[in-house]
Structures are given as structure tokens and as C-alpha cells.
Scaffold this motif. Structure first.
Motif, PDB file in Angstrom:
ATOM      1  N   LEU A  52     -45.328 -57.454 -40.800  1.00 12.19           N
ATOM      2  CA  LEU A  52     -45.445 -58.025 -42.137  1.00 12.19           C
ATOM      3  C   LEU A  52     -46.091 -56.975 -43.026  1.00 12.19           C
ATOM      4  O   LEU A  52     -46.926 -56.192 -42.573  1.00 12.19           O
ATOM      5  CB  LEU A  52     -46.320 -59.286 -42.130  1.00 12.19           C
ATOM      6  CG  LEU A  52     -45.717 -60.567 -41.568  1.00 12.19           C
ATOM      7  CD1 LEU A  52     -46.797 -61.646 -41.467  1.00 12.19           C
ATOM      8  CD2 LEU A  52     -44.579 -61.045 -42.441  1.00 12.19           C
ATOM      9  N   ARG A  53     -45.711 -56.969 -44.294  1.00 18.04           N
ATOM     10  CA  ARG A  53     -46.297 -56.006 -45.222  1.00 18.04           C
ATOM     11  C   ARG A  53     -47.197 -56.727 -46.207  1.00 18.04           C
ATOM     12  O   ARG A  53     -46.953 -57.868 -46.601  1.00 18.04           O
ATOM     13  CB  ARG A  53     -45.207 -55.228 -45.959  1.00 18.04           C
ATOM     14  CG  ARG A  53     -44.300 -54.430 -45.027  1.00 18.04           C
ATOM     15  CD  ARG A  53     -43.565 -53.335 -45.767  1.00 18.04           C
ATOM     16  NE  ARG A  53     -44.450 -52.264 -46.182  1.00 18.04           N
ATOM     17  CZ  ARG A  53     -44.807 -51.245 -45.384  1.00 18.04           C
ATOM     18  NH1 ARG A  53     -44.364 -51.182 -44.148  1.00 18.04           N
ATOM     19  NH2 ARG A  53     -45.605 -50.310 -45.823  1.00 18.04           N
ATOM     20  N   LEU A  54     -48.280 -56.049 -46.596  1.00 15.75           N
ATOM     21  CA  LEU A  54     -49.246 -56.584 -47.538  1.00 15.75           C
ATOM     22  C   LEU A  54     -49.063 -55.934 -48.905  1.00 15.75           C
ATOM     23  O   LEU A  54     -48.851 -54.714 -48.995  1.00 15.75           O
ATOM     24  CB  LEU A  54     -50.675 -56.304 -47.063  1.00 15.75           C
ATOM     25  CG  LEU A  54     -51.143 -56.997 -45.784  1.00 15.75           C
ATOM     26  CD1 LEU A  54     -52.499 -56.445 -45.373  1.00 15.75           C
ATOM     27  CD2 LEU A  54     -51.217 -58.497 -45.980  1.00 15.75           C
ATOM     28  N   LEU A  93     -48.745 -52.262 -43.734  1.00 20.25           N
ATOM     29  CA  LEU A  93     -48.559 -53.222 -42.661  1.00 20.25           C
ATOM     30  C   LEU A  93     -49.760 -54.164 -42.573  1.00 20.25           C
ATOM     31  O   LEU A  93     -50.904 -53.759 -42.774  1.00 20.25           O
ATOM     32  CB  LEU A  93     -48.369 -52.510 -41.322  1.00 20.25           C
ATOM     33  CG  LEU A  93     -47.082 -51.726 -41.122  1.00 20.25           C
ATOM     34  CD1 LEU A  93     -47.083 -51.076 -39.742  1.00 20.25           C
ATOM     35  CD2 LEU A  93     -45.867 -52.616 -41.284  1.00 20.25           C
ATOM     36  N   ASP A  94     -49.481 -55.424 -42.269  1.00 24.97           N
ATOM     37  CA  ASP A  94     -50.547 -56.387 -42.051  1.00 24.97           C
ATOM     38  C   ASP A  94     -50.985 -56.265 -40.588  1.00 24.97           C
ATOM     39  O   ASP A  94     -50.219 -56.585 -39.676  1.00 24.97           O
ATOM     40  CB  ASP A  94     -50.043 -57.806 -42.337  1.00 24.97           C
ATOM     41  CG  ASP A  94     -51.138 -58.856 -42.194  1.00 24.97           C
ATOM     42  OD1 ASP A  94     -52.215 -58.532 -41.658  1.00 24.97           O
ATOM     43  OD2 ASP A  94     -50.915 -59.997 -42.614  1.00 24.97           O
ATOM     44  N   THR A 135     -52.353 -59.241 -36.601  1.00 25.38           N
ATOM     45  CA  THR A 135     -51.378 -59.872 -35.720  1.00 25.38           C
ATOM     46  C   THR A 135     -52.003 -60.961 -34.855  1.00 25.38           C
ATOM     47  O   THR A 135     -51.351 -61.951 -34.518  1.00 25.38           O
ATOM     48  CB  THR A 135     -50.750 -58.816 -34.805  1.00 25.38           C
ATOM     49  OG1 THR A 135     -51.806 -58.066 -34.170  1.00 25.38           O
ATOM     50  CG2 THR A 135     -49.899 -57.844 -35.601  1.00 25.38           C
ATOM     51  N   ASP A 141     -51.900 -65.000 -35.102  1.00 18.19           N
ATOM     52  CA  ASP A 141     -50.770 -65.778 -34.583  1.00 18.19           C
ATOM     53  C   ASP A 141     -50.842 -65.724 -33.059  1.00 18.19           C
ATOM     54  O   ASP A 141     -50.624 -64.666 -32.466  1.00 18.19           O
ATOM     55  CB  ASP A 141     -49.451 -65.183 -35.078  1.00 18.19           C
ATOM     56  CG  ASP A 141     -48.228 -65.824 -34.438  1.00 18.19           C
ATOM     57  OD1 ASP A 141     -48.377 -66.789 -33.669  1.00 18.19           O
ATOM     58  OD2 ASP A 141     -47.110 -65.337 -34.709  1.00 18.19           O
ATOM     59  N   GLN A 198     -51.667 -63.966 -42.837  1.00 18.28           N
ATOM     60  CA  GLN A 198     -50.229 -63.983 -43.099  1.00 18.28           C
ATOM     61  C   GLN A 198     -49.397 -64.155 -41.824  1.00 18.28           C
ATOM     62  O   GLN A 198     -48.340 -64.782 -41.847  1.00 18.28           O
ATOM     63  CB  GLN A 198     -49.816 -62.709 -43.845  1.00 18.28           C
ATOM     64  CG  GLN A 198     -50.534 -62.520 -45.185  1.00 18.28           C
ATOM     65  CD  GLN A 198     -50.461 -63.749 -46.068  1.00 18.28           C
ATOM     66  OE1 GLN A 198     -49.383 -64.245 -46.389  1.00 18.28           O
ATOM     67  NE2 GLN A 198     -51.614 -64.278 -46.454  1.00 18.28           N
ATOM     68  N   HIS A 199     -49.849 -63.590 -40.716  1.00 18.61           N
ATOM     69  CA  HIS A 199     -49.115 -63.788 -39.461  1.00 18.61           C
ATOM     70  C   HIS A 199     -49.185 -65.257 -39.030  1.00 18.61           C
ATOM     71  O   HIS A 199     -48.191 -65.824 -38.568  1.00 18.61           O
ATOM     72  CB  HIS A 199     -49.673 -62.878 -38.363  1.00 18.61           C
ATOM     73  CG  HIS A 199     -49.180 -61.467 -38.466  1.00 18.61           C
ATOM     74  ND1 HIS A 199     -47.982 -61.052 -37.925  1.00 18.61           N
ATOM     75  CD2 HIS A 199     -49.716 -60.378 -39.071  1.00 18.61           C
ATOM     76  CE1 HIS A 199     -47.802 -59.767 -38.180  1.00 18.61           C
ATOM     77  NE2 HIS A 199     -48.837 -59.338 -38.870  1.00 18.61           N
ATOM     78  N   ARG A 204     -46.863 -67.246 -41.358  1.00 17.68           N
ATOM     79  CA  ARG A 204     -45.449 -67.140 -40.986  1.00 17.68           C
ATOM     80  C   ARG A 204     -45.128 -68.068 -39.812  1.00 17.68           C
ATOM     81  O   ARG A 204     -44.101 -68.768 -39.831  1.00 17.68           O
ATOM     82  CB  ARG A 204     -45.098 -65.694 -40.631  1.00 17.68           C
ATOM     83  CG  ARG A 204     -43.644 -65.528 -40.178  1.00 17.68           C
ATOM     84  CD  ARG A 204     -43.246 -64.073 -40.028  1.00 17.68           C
ATOM     85  NE  ARG A 204     -43.974 -63.385 -38.965  1.00 17.68           N
ATOM     86  CZ  ARG A 204     -43.818 -62.093 -38.677  1.00 17.68           C
ATOM     87  NH1 ARG A 204     -42.983 -61.356 -39.384  1.00 17.68           N
ATOM     88  NH2 ARG A 204     -44.510 -61.529 -37.708  1.00 17.68           N
TER      89      ARG A 204
END
Length: 214
Positions: A68-70, A88-89, A92, A95, A159-160, A163
Motif C-alpha cells: 500500500l502507498r501512503l 510504501l506503508d 503491515t 493486518d 491502512q493495512h 483494507r
């Protein structure tokens, strides 16, 4: 319980922030002699960009996680001063199923390095994976009602998880250790008014750490 012949070392000192910490030259030199060097990857250890380490013994545990990108955000954490999040986020591990992929990568590297101990490594990998899958199920059940609720977080670290749980989490970069500036207050007010007007639920702020009373 069978003990594996492994001596492990977490190089980040207690109280330090892994994304901003930098190892000394002595620590990097010591790492040159390690059998395996395990990293989170996805840009979490920024110092890796300038450190020279043996690629054959470097394990990027998040290499198989869909990235994922920030968008660029700048904020502070207490006395650490301002810093940026962009690219990159690296979060990880928020999640559980992405974390399970990291588990698989680490277990695979350990098995390759110690083939005689592969059965016990696999046994422990499988047991921990069951726990992570159960945690993922619990998290998705707990957040099932939040799919359309307006959410915001003070740090781009969810964000992970968003998603995986199908959540929409805006990022409002706020320092949990101090009160908001006038500009930050205006930013929060504008977001909450827009979110409230959508009629999809109560605007809710998620804090990475408990915020100050201010």
C-alpha cells in the motif's frame, strides 16, 4: 517443548521508535556476522537504505505482502520532532493475515538455515498462524458495523487493517502528546462537519496512542 539452537537479538533499544532509529556503525558491523537478518521491510527500517548488509542473509518478511502507498503526511510524536510518512506503508503488521505472511517468510528462512529443525519450526509456524487467523476473524467481526462509518486516525498506521476490514480511514496528522494548533483544529472541524453531513454515522477519531486531555 523443544528449544531451537537460536540466539536472537532485537537491535532497537527499548523506548526507541523503529522507523526513526538509526543503528551505530558497530551494530551494523555486528550484523554482518549474523546467520539471518530479519526485517519488517516495506520501508519500515529506513536505515536499511544506507547500510551494507549481506543480501543472501537478509530476510524481508513483508516481501510477499501486497503493498500500500501512503500520501505524504508530516506530524510529530512528542519530543521526537516532525517527520514525514510517504511511499510504501510499512505497517503491515496491523493486518493479522499480512502478519501471517510475514510469519511464513521468517519460518521459511529459518527452515532453510536449519533444515534439521524444520519439523519443529513448521509446527510452531502452523500454531501461530492459527492464532493470527483467529485474530483476523475477531477483528473483522468487531469492525463489521464500521464499513460506512466516517473514521479518521491521527497516524497513517491503520491502512493495512482498513483494507482487510473494508474500512475507510482518513488521516488527520495530530500529535497525541499535545493540544492541536489552530490550523489542526480547523482541519478536524472541517473533516467532522463533512463526515457528519454524509449521514452514515458518527465521525470517530482513532488514536494510535491515548491523546492528551487537550
Amino acid at each position: 517443548t523443544v528449544d531451537l539452537p537460536v540466539s536472537q537479538r532485537l537491535i532497537v533499544p527499548a523506548g526507541e521508535s523503529p522507523p526513526t532509529w538509526r543503528p551505530s556503525g558497530l551494530i551494523v558491523a555486528e550484523m554482518q556476522h549474523a546467520d539471518l537478518i530479519v526485517t519488517n521491510g516495506a520501508g519500515y527500517e529506513a536505515w536499511l537504505q544506507t547500510a551494507s548488509l549481506p543480501e543472501s542473509r537478509l530476510v524481508d518478511s513483508s516481501a510477499s505482502v501486497i503493498p500500500l502507498r501512503l500520501s505524504r503526511t508530516t506530524h510529530t510524536h512528542g519530543t521526537q520532532g516532525p517527520h514525514d510518512h510517504e511511499g510504501l506503508d510499512p505497517h503491515t503488521f496491523t493486518d493479522p493475515l499480512a502478519f501471517a505472511q510475514q510469519l511464513d517468510a521468517i519460518a521459511g528462512a529459518l527452515s532453510a538455515a536449519m533444515p534439521a529443525h524444520q519439523p519443529i519450526i513448521e509446527q510452531r509456524r502452523a500454531a501461530l498462524r492459527v492464532q493470527l487467523e483467529s485474530l483476523s476473524t475477531d477483528l473483522q467481526a468487531a469492525t463489521a458495523s464500521l464499513g460506512h462509518q466516517p473514521l479518521a486516525a491521527n497516524h497513517p498506521s491503520f491502512q493495512h487493517l482498513a483494507r482487510r476490514a473494508h474500512l475507510n480511514i482518513a488521516v488527520l496528522p495530530l500529535d497525541a502528546y499535545r493540544g492541536p494548533t489552530p490550523d489542526e483544529s480547523a482541519m478536524v472541524l472541517a473533516w467532522s462537519q463533512t463526515a457528519a453531513s454524509s449521514g452514515t454515522g458518527t465521525p470517530t477519531m482513532i488514536w494510535e496512542t491515548p491523546p492528551s486531555t487537550e
